[in-house]
Design an enzyme around this catalytic site. Structure first.
Site, PDB file in Angstrom:
ATOM      1  N   ASN A  10     -80.232   0.612  30.291  1.00 35.46           N
ATOM      2  CA  ASN A  10     -79.961  -0.135  31.439  1.00 35.46           C
ATOM      3  C   ASN A  10     -78.951   0.646  32.277  1.00 35.46           C
ATOM      4  OD1 ASN A  10     -80.488  -3.007  31.338  1.00 35.46           O
ATOM      5  ND2 ASN A  10     -79.319  -3.161  29.724  1.00 35.46           N
TER       6      ASN A  10
ATOM      7  N   GLY B  27     -71.963  11.449  33.666  1.00 37.99           N
ATOM      8  CA  GLY B  27     -71.531  12.207  32.389  1.00 37.99           C
ATOM      9  C   GLY B  27     -71.072  13.698  32.806  1.00 37.99           C
ATOM     10  N   TYR B  28     -71.607  14.770  32.125  1.00 39.05           N
ATOM     11  CA  TYR B  28     -70.974  15.954  32.330  1.00 39.05           C
ATOM     12  C   TYR B  28     -71.267  16.724  33.548  1.00 39.05           C
ATOM     13  CZ  TYR B  28     -69.561  15.316  27.304  1.00 39.05           C
ATOM     14  OH  TYR B  28     -69.494  14.776  26.223  1.00 39.05           O
ATOM     15  N   ASP B  29     -72.119  16.037  34.482  1.00 41.50           N
ATOM     16  CA  ASP B  29     -72.538  16.519  35.793  1.00 41.50           C
ATOM     17  C   ASP B  29     -71.417  17.408  36.519  1.00 41.50           C
ATOM     18  OD1 ASP B  29     -75.185  16.271  35.723  1.00 41.50           O
ATOM     19  OD2 ASP B  29     -75.049  14.191  36.900  1.00 41.50           O
TER      20      ASP B  29
ATOM     21  N   LYS C  24     -81.510  17.759  42.392  1.00 44.13           N
ATOM     22  CA  LYS C  24     -81.319  17.528  40.862  1.00 44.13           C
ATOM     23  C   LYS C  24     -82.610  17.045  40.239  1.00 44.13           C
ATOM     24  CE  LYS C  24     -78.293  15.034  37.463  1.00 44.13           C
ATOM     25  NZ  LYS C  24     -77.478  14.117  37.056  1.00 44.13           N
TER      26      LYS C  24
ATOM     27  N   ALA D 233     -78.485   2.588  35.515  1.00 45.78           N
ATOM     28  CA  ALA D 233     -79.079   2.272  36.868  1.00 45.78           C
ATOM     29  C   ALA D 233     -79.393   3.921  37.557  1.00 45.78           C
ATOM     30  CB  ALA D 233     -77.980   1.742  37.820  1.00 45.78           C
ATOM     31  N   LYS D 234     -78.595   4.619  37.263  1.00 44.58           N
ATOM     32  CA  LYS D 234     -78.935   6.138  37.876  1.00 44.58           C
ATOM     33  C   LYS D 234     -80.315   6.717  37.156  1.00 44.58           C
ATOM     34  CE  LYS D 234     -74.399   7.014  39.497  1.00 44.58           C
ATOM     35  NZ  LYS D 234     -73.257   7.826  39.416  1.00 44.58           N
TER      36      LYS D 234
ATOM     37  N   ARG E 103     -83.573  16.472  32.554  1.00 49.15           N
ATOM     38  CA  ARG E 103     -84.369  15.118  32.589  1.00 49.15           C
ATOM     39  C   ARG E 103     -85.389  14.941  33.257  1.00 49.15           C
ATOM     40  NH1 ARG E 103     -80.613  12.089  33.342  1.00 49.15           N
ATOM     41  NH2 ARG E 103     -79.536  11.826  31.163  1.00 49.15           N
TER      42      ARG E 103
ATOM     43  N   ASP F 256     -83.201  10.744  25.375  1.00 49.39           N
ATOM     44  CA  ASP F 256     -81.745  11.274  24.688  1.00 49.39           C
ATOM     45  C   ASP F 256     -81.429  12.526  25.189  1.00 49.39           C
ATOM     46  OD1 ASP F 256     -79.426  10.217  23.094  1.00 49.39           O
ATOM     47  OD2 ASP F 256     -79.919  12.049  21.704  1.00 49.39           O
TER      48      ASP F 256
END
EC number: 3.6.1.66
Length: 206
Positions: free
Chosen positions: A8, A156-158, A182, A10-11, A188, A72
């Site tokens: 879920n 996250g860790y961006d 990106k 959204a990004k 990903r 993942d």
């Protein structure tokens, strides 16, 4: 063709939609978990990114009968022997608390010199089809850890990660890149693009 993204987030949904659009896959209707009948999300207890992606993809296709894609991903820090790794989302103990996770990682790396701050984002994406076929792709994005957060994009860790492509360039973190930049570089994005051809084949046959 309907395609379920077992998330879920959204990004992540927008990221996959952009990649499908770029590939011209207009016939694919992308769904999130909120768009299908609710089911108990599986426990992600795998030892690897591939294990966890398979767990999520298999659960999605089993419960919905819809082709399901799951990923993942996380950050692997060389100085920490590849950790946080599969524990990235819950590194601080609270699942999905980006601020706490970032703060803990920065504290653990506080006294580590720049030449030993190598890290990589890793993503494994799995496409599970109703007929039992599965397709797996891995992406890896090399870079280094910054000493403090930079940028407002991403998640996250961006904000802590400077891609290898930026180290000798503008020095932007992955949270300072545009969505398109990106997509072209990220772990990903690499993994998802690796599945596009198979998605296109399934869509053409449906």
């Amino acid at each position: 063709m309907k395609l379920l993204l077992a998330s879920n987030n959204a990004k992540k949904l927008k990221e996959l939609q952009r990649i499908l659009d770029q590939a011209g896959l207009d016939s694919v209707e992308l769904l999130a978990l909120r768009d299908v009948e609710a089911y108990d999300e599986p426990i992600e207890d795998g030892r690897t990114f591939a294990d966890n992606a398979q767990i999520k993809a298999r659960a999605g296709v089993t419960h919905t009968g819809i082709a399901t894609i799951a990923d993942d991903s996380g950050i692997a820090v060389e100085e920490l022997n590849g950790m946080p790794g599969v524990l990235s989302a819950r590194w601080s103990g609270a699942h999905g608390n980006d601020t706490a996770n970032n703060e803990l990682l920065l504290a653990q790396m506080e006294h580590v010199p720049d030449e030993r701050r190598n890290a990589a984002f890793v993503s494994v994406c799995v496409l599970a089809l109703p007929d039992g076929q599965e397709f797996v792709q891995e992406g890896r994005w090399e870079g280094q850890l910054l000493r403090g957060p930079k940028g407002e994009n991403g998640f996250g860790y961006d904000p802590l990660f400077i891609p290898a492509e930026e180290i000798d360039g503008q020095g932007r973190s992955s949270a300072e890149l545009s969505a398109e930049e990106k997509d072209a570089l990220s772990h990903r994005g690499q993994a998802l693009r690796g599945l596009v051809e198979k998605i296109a084949q399934v869509a053409a046959a449906s």
